[in-house]
Enzyme design. Structure first.
Site, PDB file in Angstrom:
ATOM      1  N   LYS A  29     -37.386  44.946  30.728  1.00 58.32           N
ATOM      2  CA  LYS A  29     -36.482  44.274  29.777  1.00 58.32           C
ATOM      3  C   LYS A  29     -35.413  45.235  29.262  1.00 58.32           C
ATOM      4  O   LYS A  29     -34.284  44.844  29.028  1.00 58.32           O
ATOM      5  CB  LYS A  29     -37.275  43.625  28.645  1.00 58.32           C
ATOM      6  CG  LYS A  29     -37.630  44.532  27.492  1.00 58.32           C
ATOM      7  CD  LYS A  29     -38.138  43.740  26.294  1.00 58.32           C
ATOM      8  CE  LYS A  29     -38.786  44.636  25.257  1.00 58.32           C
ATOM      9  NZ  LYS A  29     -37.955  45.674  24.659  1.00 58.32           N
ATOM     10  N   CYS A  59     -41.611  47.110  28.478  1.00 61.34           N
ATOM     11  CA  CYS A  59     -40.402  47.875  28.114  1.00 61.34           C
ATOM     12  C   CYS A  59     -39.410  48.087  29.250  1.00 61.34           C
ATOM     13  O   CYS A  59     -38.268  47.640  29.153  1.00 61.34           O
ATOM     14  CB  CYS A  59     -40.819  49.217  27.527  1.00 61.34           C
ATOM     15  SG  CYS A  59     -41.682  49.014  25.957  1.00 61.34           S
TER      16      CYS A  59
HETATM   17  N1  LIG Z   1     -45.218  48.353  23.716  1.00 65.38           N
HETATM   18  C1  LIG Z   1     -44.653  49.536  23.882  1.00 65.38           C
HETATM   19  O1  LIG Z   1     -45.147  50.399  24.599  1.00 65.38           O
HETATM   20  C2  LIG Z   1     -43.373  49.879  23.154  1.00 65.38           C
HETATM   21  C3  LIG Z   1     -42.966  51.225  23.087  1.00 65.38           C
HETATM   22  C4  LIG Z   1     -41.789  51.526  22.399  1.00 65.38           C
HETATM   23  C5  LIG Z   1     -41.031  50.504  21.844  1.00 65.38           C
HETATM   24  N2  LIG Z   1     -41.431  49.205  21.955  1.00 65.38           N
HETATM   25  C6  LIG Z   1     -40.607  48.178  21.314  1.00 65.38           C
HETATM   26  O2  LIG Z   1     -41.204  47.849  20.070  1.00 65.38           O
HETATM   27  C7  LIG Z   1     -41.047  46.448  19.792  1.00 65.38           C
HETATM   28  C8  LIG Z   1     -42.406  45.812  19.596  1.00 65.38           C
HETATM   29  O3  LIG Z   1     -43.130  45.894  20.810  1.00 65.38           O
HETATM   30  P1  LIG Z   1     -44.683  45.539  20.901  1.00 65.38           P
HETATM   31  O4  LIG Z   1     -45.097  45.846  22.296  1.00 65.38           O
HETATM   32  O5  LIG Z   1     -45.396  46.155  19.765  1.00 65.38           O
HETATM   33  O6  LIG Z   1     -44.609  43.938  20.677  1.00 65.38           O
HETATM   34  P2  LIG Z   1     -45.810  42.905  20.544  1.00 65.38           P
HETATM   35  O7  LIG Z   1     -45.340  41.662  21.190  1.00 65.38           O
HETATM   36  O8  LIG Z   1     -47.093  43.536  20.978  1.00 65.38           O
HETATM   37  O9  LIG Z   1     -45.926  42.665  18.953  1.00 65.38           O
HETATM   38  C9  LIG Z   1     -44.933  42.061  18.194  1.00 65.38           C
HETATM   39  C10 LIG Z   1     -45.600  41.421  16.970  1.00 65.38           C
HETATM   40  O10 LIG Z   1     -44.585  40.982  16.069  1.00 65.38           O
HETATM   41  C11 LIG Z   1     -45.051  39.796  15.431  1.00 65.38           C
HETATM   42  N3  LIG Z   1     -43.937  39.098  14.782  1.00 65.38           N
HETATM   43  C12 LIG Z   1     -42.969  38.328  15.323  1.00 65.38           C
HETATM   44  N4  LIG Z   1     -42.141  37.881  14.368  1.00 65.38           N
HETATM   45  C13 LIG Z   1     -42.574  38.379  13.188  1.00 65.38           C
HETATM   46  C14 LIG Z   1     -42.137  38.285  11.834  1.00 65.38           C
HETATM   47  N5  LIG Z   1     -41.056  37.578  11.503  1.00 65.38           N
HETATM   48  N6  LIG Z   1     -42.824  38.924  10.870  1.00 65.38           N
HETATM   49  C15 LIG Z   1     -43.923  39.649  11.185  1.00 65.38           C
HETATM   50  N7  LIG Z   1     -44.392  39.777  12.454  1.00 65.38           N
HETATM   51  C16 LIG Z   1     -43.734  39.146  13.435  1.00 65.38           C
HETATM   52  C17 LIG Z   1     -45.717  39.034  16.564  1.00 65.38           C
HETATM   53  O11 LIG Z   1     -46.584  38.028  16.073  1.00 65.38           O
HETATM   54  C18 LIG Z   1     -46.438  40.188  17.287  1.00 65.38           C
HETATM   55  O12 LIG Z   1     -47.747  40.357  16.769  1.00 65.38           O
HETATM   56  C19 LIG Z   1     -40.241  45.884  20.959  1.00 65.38           C
HETATM   57  O13 LIG Z   1     -38.881  45.931  20.632  1.00 65.38           O
HETATM   58  C20 LIG Z   1     -40.523  46.871  22.075  1.00 65.38           C
HETATM   59  O14 LIG Z   1     -39.483  46.918  23.021  1.00 65.38           O
HETATM   60  C21 LIG Z   1     -42.599  48.876  22.581  1.00 65.38           C
END
Ligand SMILES: NC(=O)c1ccc[n+]([C@@H]2O[C@H](COP(=O)([O-])OP(=O)(O)OC[C@H]3O[C@@H](n4cnc5c(N)ncnc54)[C@H](O)[C@@H]3O)[C@@H](O)[C@H]2O)c1
Length: 444
Positions: free
Chosen positions: A269, A266
Site C-alpha cells: 500500500k 505496509c
Molecule cells: N503494521 C505495521 O507493521 C506498521 C508499521 C509501521 C506503520 N504502520 C502504519 O500504522 C498505521 C496503523 O497500522 P496497523 O497495522 O496498526 O493497523 P490495524 O488495522 O492493525 O489497526 C488499526 C486500528 O484502528 C482502529 N480504528 C479505526 N478507526 C478508529 C477511530 N476513529 N478511533 C479509534 N480507533 C480506530 C481499528 O479498529 C483498528 O483496531 C497504518 O497507517 C500503517 O500503515 C503499520
C-alpha cells in the site's frame, strides 16, 4: 506522562505497551468494541512476540487501560497518538478517513493544550489536514484551545516490533515548533538513553521519510526477484549471486532475499500511495510502478511453476502449503503471497492442506470453512496424501524437516520452495524434484 492512543492494532498496541512499560499512564482507544472487550479480558487479538506478556504486566500495574470511550481518551492524554489504519483507496492512494475521523473526535472534545501525534503512515500534507480538521471543530464550537500536530512515523517491523520500539534505529519527529520537539524528546527519553536517536525535521519531510524507507526496502526485494528470474533463465544460482553482492558493504545482506514476493499491510500500500502522491504532483514515479508490478508477477510465480510441473492439470490434486502469514513471526495475512497461491490453486480445482504456526485462525477468518481448504495442526499433517509441498513463508520450524518422512507422506516427492530455505543439491540427492526461486536451470 499521560498518553492516549487511538487505534489498537499492531502499531497502537505496541506503542501503548512499550510506553506504559516505561512508566507512563497509557489509555488505548478503539472503536472496535469486541477488540477492546478482548483486551480488557486479557486477550491480545494479534500475534506479536512478547506483546501479550508486556500488556499483561503493565495492565496489572495499572499503567495501560483499554476503552471505546472517546471522551475519556481526549480528556486523558497530553499526547494524543493517532495509530489507525490508512488502507489503500480504490485508486491506490492512502484512505485518510480513519485518521481524519480521529482528528474530528479530538476537535469536538479538546478542552486544553494537546499534542496530536500522527503515527499512522500518511501522505505528505496530512498533518495540515489533521490540523484543519481539529481547528474546524474548535471553530464550530466557538472555542480557542491551543494544540500542535506532529508527524512521528513508525518504523517497527511485525515479528520484532517490541525490540524495534524499545531500541529504535531512529525516532523521526516532524514539527515546526520547538516546544513540541522538547516534549517529544522527554516522551522518548527512555528509548533514547544510549545515544540520541531523535531526528527532528519539518513535518513534510517526516511524512515522506516513512514512505521513502518502505519504498527503498520494497525496491530491494523486487530488484532481487527480478535478478532471480534472470538467474533462472541464464542457468545461474541467485543464492550465490546474493552472497556475492551482499558481501559488498555498500549493498549489504539485508532485504536481498529472493522469494515469492512481498506482502503485509505496509509495503504494497505504501509503494502505491507514494506513486499516487507523485502523480498528484505531475510526476510519474516509474521506478515505484515497476517495483509493484515486479512484485505482483512474483506472487504468481509459485503457482506458475506448479502449473508447469503438472502440465496445467491441477483438478483433484492436493497441495501441502507451509506458511500462510506474509512473513514469519506474525499471524498477519494482509496482502500475503499465500493468498494469491491459494486462490489460484482453488481456481484450478485443487485442494489445499495448509499449516502455519500462527495464522490458522486468520486464514479461517478470511476464507471461512470450505471443502478445498484443510487447516492442519502440524506441518507433518499437511503432507499426508498431498501431491507436492509448497513452502510460502520461511518460518524457522520449516527449515530442517525430516526428508525421509516427507518423502513417505507426499504422494510425489516434489517441493516448491518459495523462500529458498532448502539446499537443492541435498534434496536432489534425496530423490526430490526441487523448484526454488532463481536457482539455476540445471537443477530444475
Ligand atoms: N503494521 C505495521 O507493521 C506498521 C508499521 C509501521 C506503520 N504502520 C502504519 O500504522 C498505521 C496503523 O497500522 P496497523 O497495522 O496498526 O493497523 P490495524 O488495522 O492493525 O489497526 C488499526 C486500528 O484502528 C482502529 N480504528 C479505526 N478507526 C478508529 C477511530 N476513529 N478511533 C479509534 N480507533 C480506530 C481499528 O479498529 C483498528 O483496531 C497504518 O497507517 C500503517 O500503515 C503499520
Amino acid at each position: 506522562m499521560k498518553i492516549t492512543i487511538f487505534g489498537s492494532g499492531y502499531v497502537g498496541l505496541v506503542t501503548g505497551a512499550c510506553l506504559s512499560d516505561a512508566g507512563n499512564d497509557v489509555m488505548c482507544v478503539d472503536i472496535d468494541a469486541q477488540k477492546i472487550a478482548q483486551l480488557n479480558d486479557g486477550v491480545v487479538p494479534i500475534y506479536e512476540p512478547g506483546l501479550d506478556e508486556l500488556i499483561r504486566i503493565n495492565k496489572e500495574a495499572g499503567r495501560i487501560t483499554f476503552t471505546t470511550d472517546i471522551d475519556s481518551g481526549v480528556a486523558h492524554g497530553l499526547f494524543q497518538f493517532i495509530a489507525v489504519g490508512t488502507p489503500p483507496d480504490e485508486d491506490g492512494s492512502a484512505d485518510l478517513q480513519y485518521v481524519l475521523a480521529v482528528a474530528k473526535s479530538i476537535g469536538e472534545r479538546l478542552a486544553e493544550y494537546r499534542v496530536v501525534i500522527d503515527k499512522s503512515t500518511v501522505p505528505v500534507g496530512t498533518a495540515d489536514k489533521v490540523h484543519a480538521a481539529i481547528q474546524k471543530e474548535l471553530d464550530l464550537r466557538g472555542v480557542n484551545h491551543e494544540f500542535d500536530v506532529v508527524s512521528n512515523p513508525e518504523f517497527l517491523k511485525e515479528g520484532d516490533a517490541i525490540g524495534d520500539f524499545m531500541k529504535p534505529d531512529r525516532i523521526v519527529v516532524g514539527t515546526d515548533n520547538p516546544r513540541t520537539s522538547e516534549l517529544l524528546k522527554t516522551l522518548y527519553a527512555p528509548f533514547n538513553r544510549n545515544h540520541d536517536r531523535m531526528i527532528v525535521m519539518d513535518i513534510r519531510s517526516a511524512e515522506l521519510t516513512k514512505y521513502a524507507a518502505n519504498a527503498m526496502l520494497a525496491t530491494k526485494i523486487s530488484f532481487m526477484n527480478e535478478l532471480a528470474n534472470i538467474a533462472e533463465r541464464v542457468d545461474a544460482d541467485i543464492e550465490m549471486v546474493r552472497q556475492g553482492i551482499g558481501s559488498d558493504s555498500r549493498i549489504g545482506y539485508s532485504f536481498i532475499y529472493p522469494g515469492a514476493g512481498y506482502g503485509g499491510s505496509c509495503f504494497p500500500k505504501d509503494v502505491q500511495a507514494l506513486a499516487r502522491t507523485a502523480g498528484q504532483f505531475d510526476y510519474k514515479a516509474e521506478l515505484l510502478d515497476a517495483v509493484e508490478s515486479v512484485n505482483a508477477r512474483q506472487k504468481s510465480l509459485l503457482f506458475n511453476k506448479i502449473m508447469s510441473h503438472f502440465d496445467g492439470d491441477l483438478k483433484g490434486r492436493t497441495f501441502a502449503v507451509w506458511g500462510l502469514s506474509f512473513k514469519p513471526n506474525t499471524d498477519d495475512m494482509r496482502e500475503a503471497p499465500s493468498r494469491v497461491l491459494l486462490e489460484s490453486l482453488w481456481g484450478k480445482g485443487a485442494k489445499v492442506k495448509a499449516f502455519d504456526p500462527q495464522a490458522a485462525e486468520e486464514v479461517q477468518r478470511i476464507y471461512g470453512r470450505r471443502d478445498d481448504l484443510i487447516v492442519c495442526d502440524s506441518a507433518d499433517d499437511a503432507l499426508i496424501e498431498a501431491d507436492a509441498l509448497v513452502v510460502v513463508t520461511e518460518w524457522k520450524a520449516f527449515r530442517s524437516p525430516d526428508f525421509d518422512q516427507l518423502k513417505k507422506e507426499l504422494k510425489n516427492p516434489v517441493i516448491f520452495d518459495g523462500r529458498n530455505i532448502f539446499d537443492p543439491h541435498i534434496l536432489e540427492n534425496e530423490g526430490f524434484v526441487y523448484y526454488g526461486i532463481g536457482r539455476g536451470a540445471s537443477i530444475y
